[in-house]
Design a protein around this motif. Structure first.
Motif, PDB file in Angstrom:
ATOM      1  N   PHE A 105     -17.639  12.945 -21.242  1.00  0.00           N
ATOM      2  CA  PHE A 105     -16.985  12.021 -22.259  1.00  0.00           C
ATOM      3  C   PHE A 105     -16.308  12.471 -23.403  1.00  0.00           C
ATOM      4  O   PHE A 105     -17.193  12.969 -24.140  1.00  0.00           O
ATOM      5  CB  PHE A 105     -17.673  10.647 -22.271  1.00  0.00           C
ATOM      6  CG  PHE A 105     -17.011   9.520 -23.154  1.00  0.00           C
ATOM      7  CD1 PHE A 105     -15.933   8.757 -22.844  1.00  0.00           C
ATOM      8  CD2 PHE A 105     -17.574   9.328 -24.495  1.00  0.00           C
ATOM      9  CE1 PHE A 105     -15.499   7.831 -23.634  1.00  0.00           C
ATOM     10  CE2 PHE A 105     -17.162   8.403 -25.440  1.00  0.00           C
ATOM     11  CZ  PHE A 105     -15.918   7.805 -24.987  1.00  0.00           C
ATOM     12  N   LEU A 106     -15.111  12.284 -23.573  1.00  0.00           N
ATOM     13  CA  LEU A 106     -14.469  12.659 -24.880  1.00  0.00           C
ATOM     14  C   LEU A 106     -14.230  11.655 -25.918  1.00  0.00           C
ATOM     15  O   LEU A 106     -13.538  10.611 -25.482  1.00  0.00           O
ATOM     16  CB  LEU A 106     -13.247  13.396 -24.701  1.00  0.00           C
ATOM     17  CG  LEU A 106     -13.266  14.976 -23.932  1.00  0.00           C
ATOM     18  CD1 LEU A 106     -12.405  14.748 -22.884  1.00  0.00           C
ATOM     19  CD2 LEU A 106     -12.790  15.916 -25.039  1.00  0.00           C
ATOM     20  N   GLY A 107     -14.926  11.812 -26.963  1.00  0.00           N
ATOM     21  CA  GLY A 107     -14.817  10.974 -28.133  1.00  0.00           C
ATOM     22  C   GLY A 107     -13.738  11.534 -29.161  1.00  0.00           C
ATOM     23  O   GLY A 107     -12.714  11.990 -28.926  1.00  0.00           O
ATOM     24  N   SER A 108     -14.024  11.210 -30.563  1.00  0.00           N
ATOM     25  CA  SER A 108     -13.273  11.547 -31.737  1.00  0.00           C
ATOM     26  C   SER A 108     -14.148  11.703 -33.039  1.00  0.00           C
ATOM     27  O   SER A 108     -15.138  10.719 -33.015  1.00  0.00           O
ATOM     28  CB  SER A 108     -12.187  10.308 -31.901  1.00  0.00           C
ATOM     29  OG  SER A 108     -11.469  10.479 -33.143  1.00  0.00           O
ATOM     30  N   SER A 109     -13.582  12.381 -33.896  1.00  0.00           N
ATOM     31  CA  SER A 109     -14.455  12.556 -34.968  1.00  0.00           C
ATOM     32  C   SER A 109     -14.491  11.291 -35.895  1.00  0.00           C
ATOM     33  O   SER A 109     -15.405  11.039 -36.629  1.00  0.00           O
ATOM     34  CB  SER A 109     -14.078  13.605 -36.026  1.00  0.00           C
ATOM     35  OG  SER A 109     -12.562  13.645 -35.997  1.00  0.00           O
ATOM     36  N   ALA A 143     -19.299   3.297 -28.310  1.00  0.00           N
ATOM     37  CA  ALA A 143     -19.718   2.517 -26.999  1.00  0.00           C
ATOM     38  C   ALA A 143     -20.041   3.267 -26.035  1.00  0.00           C
ATOM     39  O   ALA A 143     -20.663   3.398 -25.129  1.00  0.00           O
ATOM     40  CB  ALA A 143     -18.826   1.233 -26.928  1.00  0.00           C
ATOM     41  N   GLY A 144     -18.801   4.188 -25.725  1.00  0.00           N
ATOM     42  CA  GLY A 144     -18.585   5.149 -24.754  1.00  0.00           C
ATOM     43  C   GLY A 144     -19.765   6.221 -24.854  1.00  0.00           C
ATOM     44  O   GLY A 144     -20.337   6.663 -23.855  1.00  0.00           O
ATOM     45  N   ILE A 145     -20.148   6.825 -26.064  1.00  0.00           N
ATOM     46  CA  ILE A 145     -21.190   7.731 -26.288  1.00  0.00           C
ATOM     47  C   ILE A 145     -22.687   6.808 -25.722  1.00  0.00           C
ATOM     48  O   ILE A 145     -23.143   7.484 -25.062  1.00  0.00           O
ATOM     49  CB  ILE A 145     -21.430   8.048 -27.714  1.00  0.00           C
ATOM     50  CG1 ILE A 145     -20.192   8.797 -28.168  1.00  0.00           C
ATOM     51  CG2 ILE A 145     -22.604   9.041 -27.765  1.00  0.00           C
ATOM     52  CD1 ILE A 145     -20.198   8.991 -29.509  1.00  0.00           C
ATOM     53  N   LYS A 146     -22.734   5.711 -26.306  1.00  0.00           N
ATOM     54  CA  LYS A 146     -24.045   5.073 -26.150  1.00  0.00           C
ATOM     55  C   LYS A 146     -24.130   4.654 -24.369  1.00  0.00           C
ATOM     56  O   LYS A 146     -25.185   4.488 -24.062  1.00  0.00           O
ATOM     57  CB  LYS A 146     -24.178   3.708 -26.918  1.00  0.00           C
ATOM     58  CG  LYS A 146     -24.182   4.103 -28.498  1.00  0.00           C
ATOM     59  CD  LYS A 146     -25.444   4.987 -28.492  1.00  0.00           C
ATOM     60  CE  LYS A 146     -25.728   5.274 -30.108  1.00  0.00           C
ATOM     61  NZ  LYS A 146     -26.895   6.215 -30.284  1.00  0.00           N
ATOM     62  N   SER A 161     -21.408  13.749 -23.665  1.00  0.00           N
ATOM     63  CA  SER A 161     -20.563  13.164 -24.645  1.00  0.00           C
ATOM     64  C   SER A 161     -20.280  14.373 -25.679  1.00  0.00           C
ATOM     65  O   SER A 161     -20.838  15.017 -26.018  1.00  0.00           O
ATOM     66  CB  SER A 161     -20.733  12.031 -25.330  1.00  0.00           C
ATOM     67  OG  SER A 161     -21.012  10.856 -24.662  1.00  0.00           O
ATOM     68  N   VAL A 162     -18.894  14.752 -25.792  1.00  0.00           N
ATOM     69  CA  VAL A 162     -18.263  15.516 -26.933  1.00  0.00           C
ATOM     70  C   VAL A 162     -17.374  15.048 -28.063  1.00  0.00           C
ATOM     71  O   VAL A 162     -16.729  14.182 -27.338  1.00  0.00           O
ATOM     72  CB  VAL A 162     -17.862  16.797 -26.155  1.00  0.00           C
ATOM     73  CG1 VAL A 162     -18.590  17.410 -25.327  1.00  0.00           C
ATOM     74  CG2 VAL A 162     -16.297  16.327 -25.602  1.00  0.00           C
TER      75      VAL A 162
END
Length: 311
Positions: A105-109, A143-146, A161-162
């Motif tokens: 899963f790709l998040g954002s800073s 929420a995606g990370i969790k 997750s990154v």
């Protein structure tokens, strides 16, 4: 991942997804599931369920998201939280139901608190208030990370997750109303050079510090972590160095060959003074970025210098 594994890249036409696709192809992978948003609406729960049940992917790169700059984030707040929550919830849940071997899963800073200490460490997540202008997007990504961690804990899913820093590269967004700073600067300087303008105006004082990672480096890091990393939590992906907006503008000016002036419009906001990722966790896992900022901008400039911006 095996060379014939069935790999689904959600968001394969975006900057991140297309870079991951290119990186996988270069390594000899060929069995891809690729659907445009017109072919598969990831916000549609039933459509995503049908897709996963029929295709049964082995691995998933979740790079699909509704993205944009400060103006877009602040204007379309409901769209940003709803669409991103729906996309990632549908994909993550169906990956679990259909036995996906591993999901990234790709998040954002922007998930980190507005006033967090610099550089940003992974453990700073949820230790303070978020930047208000992009809070809905950040909430969705958190929420995606969790969600990945929860599915790992409850169901044993290998979901990781990154969190990439500011990205640039092929297939970037150059719309001046909702693009990020580096593509916006490239377009401004190319247009100014072509028009013979005397100056380019940049917002604020030029003093804020930002970190930039080429999308090809991000893709390389994602593949590396997909092959080697199997833990909960998140991993920052960046270069560990930053540059002021003014120095960035000077670098772009030189690469483009614009001979006019740079004017700072101090009536416009600077934004966050600094946003630098701590990449020591990633370094300890065995990966470091290899494309310098100067080299990366030159590559992008060669790709877009002859673009017709009127279209």
């Amino acid at each position: 991942m095996e060379k014939l594994s069935k790999i689904y890249i959600a968001g394969h036409r975006g900057m991140v997804g297309s870079s991951i696709l290119r990186a996988l192809q270069l390594k000899g992978y060929s069995n891809f599931l690729l659907k445009t948003s017109a072919e598969l609406d990831l916000r549609n729960q039933q459509a995503v369920a049908d897709f996963f049940a029929y295709e049964k992917p082995d691995y998933v790169f979740l790079a699909a998201a509704k993205v944009g700059g400060i103006v877009a984030n602040n204007t379309y707040r409901a769209d940003f939280i709803y669409e991103n929550m729906m996309i990632q919830s549908n994909v993550i849940h169906q990956a679990y139901l259909n036995g996906v071997k591993k999901l990234l899963f790709l998040g954002s800073s922007c998930i980190y608190p507005k006033l967090a200490m610099q550089p940003l460490k992974e453990e700073y997540l949820l230790t303070g208030l978020l930047e208000p202008t992009n809070e809905p997007y950040a909430i969705a990504k958190i929420a995606g990370i969790k969600m990945c961690d929860a599915y790992r804990e409850q169901y044993g899913c290998n979901f990781i997750s990154v969190m990439p820093t500011n990205l640039y590269g092929p297939n970037d967004n150059y719309d001046l109303n909702n693009s990020h700073v580096l593509p916006a600067l490239l377009r401004k300087f190319i247009t100014a050079k072509n028009n013979g303008d005397a100056a380019v105006i940049i917002w604020g004082t030029g003093s804020p510090l930002r970190e930039f990672l080429h999308a090809d480096d991000l893709a390389d890091a994602c593949l590396y972590l997909m092959e080697t990393h199997n833990e909960s939590g998140l991993v920052n992906i960046g270069v560990g160095e930053d540059v002021s907006i003014l120095d960035l503008a000077k670098m772009v000016k030189q690469i483009v060959g614009f001979e006019g002036k740079i004017i700072t419009d101090t009536s416009k906001p600077d934004g966050t003074p600094r946003k630098l990722m701590d990449v020591s966790k990633l370094t300890n896992l065995g990966w470091k970025a290899s494309i310098s900022l100067d080299e990366g901008i030159k590559k992008v400039y060669e790709e877009i210098k002859d673009r017709d911006w009127s279209k």
